[in-house]
Design a protein around this motif. Structure first.
Motif, PDB file in Angstrom:
ATOM      1  N   ALA A 147       0.833  -1.199   0.000  1.00  0.00           N
ATOM      2  CA  ALA A 147       0.000   0.000   0.000  1.00  0.00           C
ATOM      3  C   ALA A 147       0.866   1.246   0.000  1.00  0.00           C
ATOM      4  O   ALA A 147       0.535   2.263  -0.625  1.00  0.00           O
ATOM      5  CB  ALA A 147      -0.922  -0.021   1.222  1.00  0.00           C
ATOM      6  N   PRO A 196       0.285   0.230  -4.946  1.00  0.00           N
ATOM      7  CA  PRO A 196      -0.881  -0.629  -4.703  1.00  0.00           C
ATOM      8  C   PRO A 196      -1.452  -1.218  -5.994  1.00  0.00           C
ATOM      9  O   PRO A 196      -1.955  -2.326  -5.990  1.00  0.00           O
ATOM     10  CB  PRO A 196      -1.890   0.309  -4.049  1.00  0.00           C
ATOM     11  CG  PRO A 196      -1.163   1.577  -3.753  1.00  0.00           C
ATOM     12  CD  PRO A 196       0.051   1.637  -4.591  1.00  0.00           C
ATOM     13  N   GLY A 240       0.406  -4.386  -6.958  1.00  0.00           N
ATOM     14  CA  GLY A 240       0.743  -5.167  -5.742  1.00  0.00           C
ATOM     15  C   GLY A 240       0.614  -6.674  -5.946  1.00  0.00           C
ATOM     16  O   GLY A 240      -0.294  -7.141  -6.622  1.00  0.00           O
TER      17      GLY A 240
END
Ligand code: ADP
Length: 684
Positions: free
Chosen positions: A562, A566, A569
């Protein structure tokens, strides 16, 4: 701590000072031995001297007695015959003969008379010599070797008697060849010597008076021995004869052709004999040696005692009117033997005493040595005891200290455990807050589905579609069960569970965690590898605690993603049984993985971990997150839990960015009912 060998040695100077080594110097022993040897020599010398002196004194005394007796015997014999020639000269037959020497009747009468006198007097011969020196009558007239008609002018006794004096002479008879003592008496008439009467005595019996072992000899005024109990010594001189005297003896034919040679008799001369002469020996006594040429030349032993002895005590006496010298020779051999024996006995006695003395000294030395050893041993014992006491005191002090430390550590450990438990609890509560949202979301979905299913079921029941209604009711039942499980998990997670280790199926635990985290995943891709081949792969752990660890690791990965990117990710979970790699920093936990291991690696492509943070990651309350977002307890608790399971938790940055947490746990035999699989919820 000193080496234990120290106990064997006595280092304490005070202890050794008290124990003095006995003096065992060999110098003293040498001195002692020399003193003993000197004592032996002195004792032997003194013993020999005293013994010899006393023996000599005794010998002198006994010899003197015998010498006096011999002298008296000889003297009385000589005295007895001293007047016989005078008596004979007074007889009318003798006078008549001298008045008419050619008268045969007178000659016969004189011969008769002389024979009678000679027989009665036990003389050798009795005879009458005319003034011209020719024998007129003799006791041995008419016999072979008769003296009658013999010319005696050359004989000293005749010459002396012819001079008017009494003639005394010892010589060997020229007619008879027998030795004898001649007593000659002048016969005077009107103041003129008209003839000489002579009595010849045989004195050879006297030389047999002495014993063979004790030589006896009589010498004349020239030193010629004419009587001797040792035949070899007869007619030898005590002193060398001057040539004039030798010539005179030849002219007087005193020893009738006998060779008169000196007897090798010499006085013993040494400090000892001089001392003895002063202290012990009388005026007419001396110590002499007679060298025996015959014996020196002889090679075979002779039993003749007189020849065996060569050292004598010589005792002299002057005997008779002719002032002869009588010498009694007492052999010194017995005295010397006695002195030798006494010396040997004294030496033996001394040796015995010395041995006793040496023995006594050795015993004393041994006793001293033993005493010294005992004292040394006692000192060593004392020292040992002292050291043992000191060490015991040290050990007791150390022991007490150790006991205190153990108690302290036990206390600290229990305090730590309590703190850890508290931390676990606190962390759980924190996680609970985080999970609340997820759980709410998780429960909201089945609740919405429940409402939809129940509404649908009512409609289906109203329509009479019972089969479809039953399918809906089954789905409702599944949903409620699932919800019950979610709440049950929550209850268990919040409570303080007892640490238990039982087989936990990895897949199930992972599914639960992913289900819990589903609301937070967003665009993050999650991949799980390694479980399809062995879906029942299990580890030895506590189900809830393992889930808590995985929840924390995956949650942290989501946080890191985060903060980084993100949108792209990605979290890769890789499970590997028996032999997963374990690189990088670890939490230092011990492992209990003898039956094989299971490695679960959680890798992300998030921010990664700053190098300075890496070593502190597992410390409690270490966090890089903003206040209110992280407590810094997650990894500390996770590592504590993993340690509890006997496993390892480690971390490393990935080369391409991001971090990887690796969890190694003991593998457990697969058990299907260990933890039931909770299906990952899929949004309806
Ligand atoms: P918290 O999450 O409350 O901060 P944790 O003990 O779980 O406490 O984590 C400690 C710290 O470790 C975090 O603050 C973070 O800086 C770091 N960390 C943990 N996991 C990761 C990860 N996957 N990537 C980067 N940093 C991480």
């Amino acid at each position: 701590m000193p080496h234990s060998d120290d106990f064997l040695a006595v280092h304490d100077p005070a202890a050794t000072r008290a124990v003095h080594a006995p003096d065992t110097g060999s110098g003293r022993w040498w001195g002692f031995a020399l003193a003993l040897a000197a004592g032996l020599l002195l004792l032997c010398g003194l013993t020999w001297l005293v013994s010899f002196q006393r023996g000599l004194a005794t010998l002198q005394q006994s010899t003197a007695t015998r010498a006096d007796r011999y002298a008296a015997t000889l003297e009385s014999t000589l005295d007895r015959y001293e007047f016989l020639p005078a008596l004979v000269s007074l007889h009318p037959f003798v006078r008549g003969l001298l008045d008419s020497p050619h008268d045969p009747a007178r000659v016969a009468a004189a011969n008769q008379y002389l024979a009678e006198v000679n027989r009665r007097a036990h003389a050798s011969a009795t005879y009458v010599i005319a003034a011209n020196g020719i024998a007129l009558a003799a006791s041995n007239h008419g016999q072979p070797g008769s003296f009658v008609g013999t010319d005696y002018r050359f004989r000293p006794y005749f010459q002396i008697a012819a001079g008017g004096k009494m003639g005394r002479f010892y010589a060997i008879g020229i007619t008879s060849d027998e030795p004898g003592y001649y007593l000659a008496q002048p016969v005077e008439s009107n103041g003129k010597v008209i003839g000489v009467t002579v009595v010849k005595l045989n004195l050879e019996w006297f030389q047999r008076a002495g014993s063979g072992a004790e030589p006896l000899m009589v010498s004349d005024d020239h030193g010629v021995i004419f009587l001797s109990s040792v035949p070899a010594w007869q007619y030898r001189t005590l002193l060398p004869l001057p040539p004039a005297l030798q010539a005179e003896m030849e002219s007087t034919r005193q020893y009738h052709g006998r060779a008169v040679t000196p007897l090798p008799l010499e006085p013993l001369d040494s400090p000892v004999t001089r001392w003895l002469a002063q202290t012990t020996l009388g005026a007419n006594a001396r110590l002499v040696r007679v060298r025996d040429e015959a014996r020196a030349a002889r090679t075979t032993f002779t039993p003749d005692a007189t020849l065996r002895a060569d050292r004598y005590l010589e005792l002299g006496r002057t005997v008779g009117p002719a002032e002869w010298t009588m010498q009694v020779m007492a052999p010194l051999e017995p005295v010397l033997a006695n002195a030798r024996n006494a010396t040997v006995a004294a030496a033996l006695a001394y040796a015995c005493i010395c041995l006793l003395l040496v023995n006594w000294r050795q015993r004393r030395q041994r006793a001293r040595d033993m005493q010294y050893s005992r004292r040394l041993l006692e000192a060593a014992y004392d020292e040992l005891e002292r050291r043992v006491k000191a060490r015991t005191a040290d050990l007791m002090a150390i022991n007490e200290e150790l006991e205190e430390q153990v108690a302290e550590r036990t206390r600290a450990e229990s305090e730590l455990r309590a703190a850890q438990d508290e931390l676990v609890q606190a962390s759980k509560l924190a996680a609970l807050g985080q999970m609340a949202a997820g759980i709410t979301h998780e429960l909201n979905q089945p609740l919405a589905a429940l409402r939809t299913f129940s509404d649908n079921t009512r409609v289906l029941l109203e329509r009479g579609q019972l089969a479809a209604a039953e399918g809906n009711l089954t789905a409702i039942a599944d949903l409620t069960e699932r919800m019950g499980k979610i709440t049950g998990q929550l209850k268990l997670f919040a409570g303080k569970a007892r640490p238990v280790r039982r087989p936990v199926v990895v897949r199930t635990a992972l599914d639960h965690v992913l289900a819990l985290l589903a609301p937070r995943l967003g665009a993050v891709t999650i991949s799980v590898a390694g479980l399809d081949e062995q879906p029942g792969l299990s580890v030895r752990a506590d189900e809830l605690k393992l889930e808590q660890v995985l929840l924390n690791l995956i949650g942290n990965a989501l946080d890191a993603i985060a903060s980084a990117a993100p949108a792209q990710g990605r979290i890769d979970i890789e499970v590997q049984a028996d032999g997963g790699t374990n690189s990088g920093t670890n939490s230092g936990t011990n492992s209990d993985t003898n039956g094989g291991t299971v490695t679960i690696a959680v890798r992300d492509n998030g921010t990664g971990i700053a190098p300075e943070a890496l070593p502190r990651l597992f410390e409690p309350f270490f966090t890089t997150k903003e206040t209110g977002q992280g407590l810094g307890l997650g990894l500390a608790i996770s590592s504590s839990i993993v340690r509890e399971f006997g496993g390892q938790l480690s971390v490393a940055n990935m080369p391409g960015g991001g971090a990887q947490f690796t969890l190694v746990l003991a593998r457990a035999p697969a058990s299907p009912g260990a933890n039931e699989a909770l299906p990952v919820s899929t949004p309806l």
